[in-house]
Design a protein around this motif. Sequence first.
Motif, mmCIF file in Angstrom:
data_model
loop_
_atom_site.group_PDB
_atom_site.id
_atom_site.type_symbol
_atom_site.label_atom_id
_atom_site.label_comp_id
_atom_site.label_asym_id
_atom_site.label_seq_id
_atom_site.Cartn_x
_atom_site.Cartn_y
_atom_site.Cartn_z
ATOM 1 N N THR A 425 71.225 53.334 99.972
ATOM 2 C CA THR A 425 71.455 54.731 100.330
ATOM 3 C C THR A 425 70.443 55.632 99.624
ATOM 4 O O THR A 425 69.897 56.570 100.223
ATOM 5 N N GLY A 426 70.179 55.352 98.363
ATOM 6 C CA GLY A 426 69.180 56.127 97.643
ATOM 7 C C GLY A 426 67.799 56.007 98.256
ATOM 8 O O GLY A 426 67.061 56.989 98.360
ATOM 9 N N ALA A 427 67.441 54.796 98.686
ATOM 10 C CA ALA A 427 66.124 54.583 99.292
ATOM 11 C C ALA A 427 66.013 55.266 100.648
ATOM 12 O O ALA A 427 64.982 55.879 100.962
ATOM 13 N N TYR A 428 67.058 55.178 101.457
ATOM 14 C CA TYR A 428 67.008 55.760 102.798
ATOM 15 C C TYR A 428 66.884 57.276 102.755
ATOM 16 O O TYR A 428 66.188 57.881 103.582
ATOM 17 N N PHE A 429 67.593 57.917 101.827
ATOM 18 C CA PHE A 429 67.728 59.372 101.866
ATOM 19 C C PHE A 429 67.005 60.063 100.712
ATOM 20 O O PHE A 429 67.332 61.203 100.374
ATOM 21 N N ASP A 430 66.029 59.355 100.122
ATOM 22 C CA ASP A 430 65.201 59.932 99.073
ATOM 23 C C ASP A 430 66.058 60.499 97.946
ATOM 24 O O ASP A 430 65.908 61.645 97.530
ATOM 25 N N ARG A 431 66.958 59.650 97.454
ATOM 26 C CA ARG A 431 67.842 60.013 96.357
ATOM 27 C C ARG A 431 67.608 59.037 95.201
ATOM 28 O O ARG A 431 68.363 58.084 95.006
ATOM 29 N N PRO A 432 66.535 59.243 94.433
ATOM 30 C CA PRO A 432 66.250 58.323 93.324
ATOM 31 C C PRO A 432 67.369 58.261 92.298
ATOM 32 O O PRO A 432 67.497 57.264 91.580
ATOM 33 N N ASP A 433 68.205 59.308 92.221
ATOM 34 C CA ASP A 433 69.315 59.276 91.271
ATOM 35 C C ASP A 433 70.333 58.196 91.644
ATOM 36 O O ASP A 433 70.941 57.568 90.767
ATOM 37 N N LEU A 434 70.505 57.953 92.948
ATOM 38 C CA LEU A 434 71.423 56.903 93.370
ATOM 39 C C LEU A 434 70.846 55.530 93.056
ATOM 40 O O LEU A 434 71.584 54.616 92.643
ATOM 41 N N VAL A 435 69.556 55.364 93.263
ATOM 42 C CA VAL A 435 68.912 54.095 92.894
ATOM 43 C C VAL A 435 69.048 53.866 91.393
ATOM 44 O O VAL A 435 69.334 52.750 90.942
ATOM 45 N N GLU A 436 68.861 54.917 90.614
ATOM 46 C CA GLU A 436 68.977 54.786 89.167
ATOM 47 C C GLU A 436 70.403 54.414 88.761
ATOM 48 O O GLU A 436 70.605 53.626 87.826
ATOM 49 N N ALA A 437 71.398 54.948 89.458
ATOM 50 C CA ALA A 437 72.781 54.561 89.179
ATOM 51 C C ALA A 437 72.996 53.079 89.470
ATOM 52 O O ALA A 437 73.710 52.387 88.740
ATOM 53 N N ALA A 438 72.377 52.594 90.539
ATOM 54 C CA ALA A 438 72.473 51.166 90.851
ATOM 55 C C ALA A 438 71.813 50.330 89.764
ATOM 56 O O ALA A 438 72.353 49.287 89.346
ATOM 57 N N VAL A 439 70.653 50.761 89.287
ATOM 58 C CA VAL A 439 69.955 50.035 88.221
ATOM 59 C C VAL A 439 70.802 50.007 86.947
ATOM 60 O O VAL A 439 70.904 48.971 86.269
ATOM 61 N N SER A 440 71.440 51.122 86.616
ATOM 62 C CA SER A 440 72.263 51.178 85.403
ATOM 63 C C SER A 440 73.437 50.209 85.485
ATOM 64 O O SER A 440 73.772 49.530 84.502
ATOM 65 N N ALA A 441 74.062 50.143 86.652
ATOM 66 C CA ALA A 441 75.171 49.195 86.817
ATOM 67 C C ALA A 441 74.675 47.759 86.722
ATOM 68 O O ALA A 441 75.327 46.896 86.118
ATOM 69 N N ALA A 442 73.520 47.496 87.311
ATOM 70 C CA ALA A 442 72.949 46.150 87.223
ATOM 71 C C ALA A 442 72.606 45.804 85.778
ATOM 72 O O ALA A 442 72.833 44.667 85.326
ATOM 73 N N ASP A 443 72.049 46.756 85.049
ATOM 74 C CA ASP A 443 71.753 46.530 83.631
ATOM 75 C C ASP A 443 73.020 46.171 82.853
ATOM 76 O O ASP A 443 73.005 45.278 81.997
ATOM 77 N N LEU A 444 74.105 46.864 83.143
ATOM 78 C CA LEU A 444 75.367 46.577 82.456
ATOM 79 C C LEU A 444 75.830 45.152 82.742
ATOM 80 O O LEU A 444 76.261 44.427 81.833
#
Length: 678
Positions: A425-444
Amino acid sequence: MPNRLAHETSPYLLQHADNPVDWWPWSEEAFDEARRANKPVLLSVGYSSCHWCHVMAHESFEDHPTADYLNEHFVSIKVDREERPDVDAVYMEAVQAATGQGGWPMTVFLTPDAEPFYFGTYFPPAPRHGMPSFRQVLEGVRSAWSDRRDEVAEVAGKITRDLSQREIDYGGTEAPGKEELAQALLGLTREYDPQRGGFGGAPKFPPSMVVEFLLRHHARTGSEGALEMAQDTCERMARGGIYDQLGGGFARYSVDREWVVPHFEKMLYDNALLCRVYAHLWRSTGSELARRVAVETADFMVRELRTNEGGFASALDADSDDGTGTGRHVEGAYYVWTPEQLTEVLGEPDAELAAQYFGVTDDGTFEEGQSVLQLPQSEGVFDAGRIESVKSRLLAARSQRPAPGRDDKVVAAWNGLAIAALAETGAYFDRPDLVEAAVSAADLLVRLHLDEHARLARTSKDGQVGANAGVLEDYADVAEGFLALASVTGEGVWLEFAGFLLDHVLAGFVDESGALYDTAADAERLIRRPQDPTDNATPSGWTAAAGALLSYAAQTGAEPHRSAAERALGVVKALGPRVPRFIGWGLAVAEAYLDGPREVAVVGSSLSDEAAKALHRTALLGTAPGAVVAFGVAESEELPLLADRPLVGGGATAYVCRNFTCDAPTTDPEQLRTALSR
């Protein structure tokens, strides 16, 4: 004084820590105590956002005379089904076989050897509606245990033998073909509700995995019927009360066929799956409604479910304090409105507008004259600016109400689903904050849930990892999330972690026939090793593993993973034409199998290369079901698909290969779009 559950991390178990019942968590020590004391076991299974679990707790487990009787005659074990889906699955299978139905709270009586002999779900404190009271059940079980022990042992032994001898209709090792998928579509068409969208009658659950299949089937075959069912269902849900019209996000299900009145609990897994489905619907059709719902649902997950550690909490309760000062908790209290409440917040003119826009009536659409907000009319007939003002003021007013409780437990599988949804969703709609939220969850998940051998723990809470081992859906869904993250970010580490998880799947969850089990071969032994390929509220571990294995094989060329996916899809060949509603994710994976592999490699001079980013976005927006995308620096070794992929003419380039045959490389996004639509 708190009981043993006070030392647990599960929010559901902690809700029972102050019960007068002398609860035990699921443990060998509890069964040792039952053997020592020569008592039967009461197994009570539920979860924190379960309405009737709370009701039974208040009526029975907080009642001192009932607790005293339990403590004298039983060893009582409380299980969070979300922490121990294996325990839940085994005994739910027994409940359904014995009674023809199941649900939570689940109430099962066991021998000290964990063999079940009496079953039920919710029991009231006094007899009603043909149900015995809980006390009557307890007295009956105690009498049978004391006076007819041989009969109890015989029943328990027979039930256990029957369960252990059940076999899955595996269907062989051959993946479904076009004929089986066409039959599945025909079956869905028969069960489709053309007036209201969705499938079947009340209660109506959001069919996210079936919609994903319909979108992929349309992309592969051009079937307009499949697309119409997907579009209509998504629009009806988005306009109904099952969708939170103010704050975004979906409730668990609708109690009626029209999607008007939800069961108000909000689950992470539903919202992750639906966020991704609406994003994919937008990708296929350009629907503005689909775009809005995808983004609002993603924002809801980040705003209301994200934990301090960067993961995502499991659920919000259906019930909350009704705000009357009495302490009474009522289902839906946080979400429903009366005309008078609208007037109090908005004033008369805007309240009338809001009532018309959201379908709030004097009689109400819920209980006690209250209404669930819907969108019964087209938004185009209303002033958009005025509506936005109304929505923001109502949302601000609602935020002052007592909020529903939150289950802060981080479940690996459901976080994997959220990672995939937020990344895309972040990639489709130019929302890097959503991608970053996904990365943070993956890091956890990597930091806390994975041990040094890449074995996965199922849960954590407040930064503390739980003791329960991950099950198949955890490994598969987290791998799915990592694969999506690798495609979106171009960071090969996520592909590497996905590979670690899927190697565990091949080593510990697959038997020699290619069938999959829900628990690893070295997991705690229960009376039956759970195994279920059908999708329920989430993709089954079986079908989720098939999908992740297939995508990983396309990214890496790993033949063992593709072969394992193909063998696993044999069950879809068997069940898809017969029960398509209950194996929707398996059907979606089968569409990817038939379409691919389609390997898309996008290379640039750097990850910030604007021309490469344009090609990358075009690749991600391709609807071909079998496509996987790799993005990075030309001839990088970080992702296998990028190896030996140079720039053409010094510029960003896309390479597309399908069924192991490659097209000529292209630097033109339009040519790439065409290649992904054939």
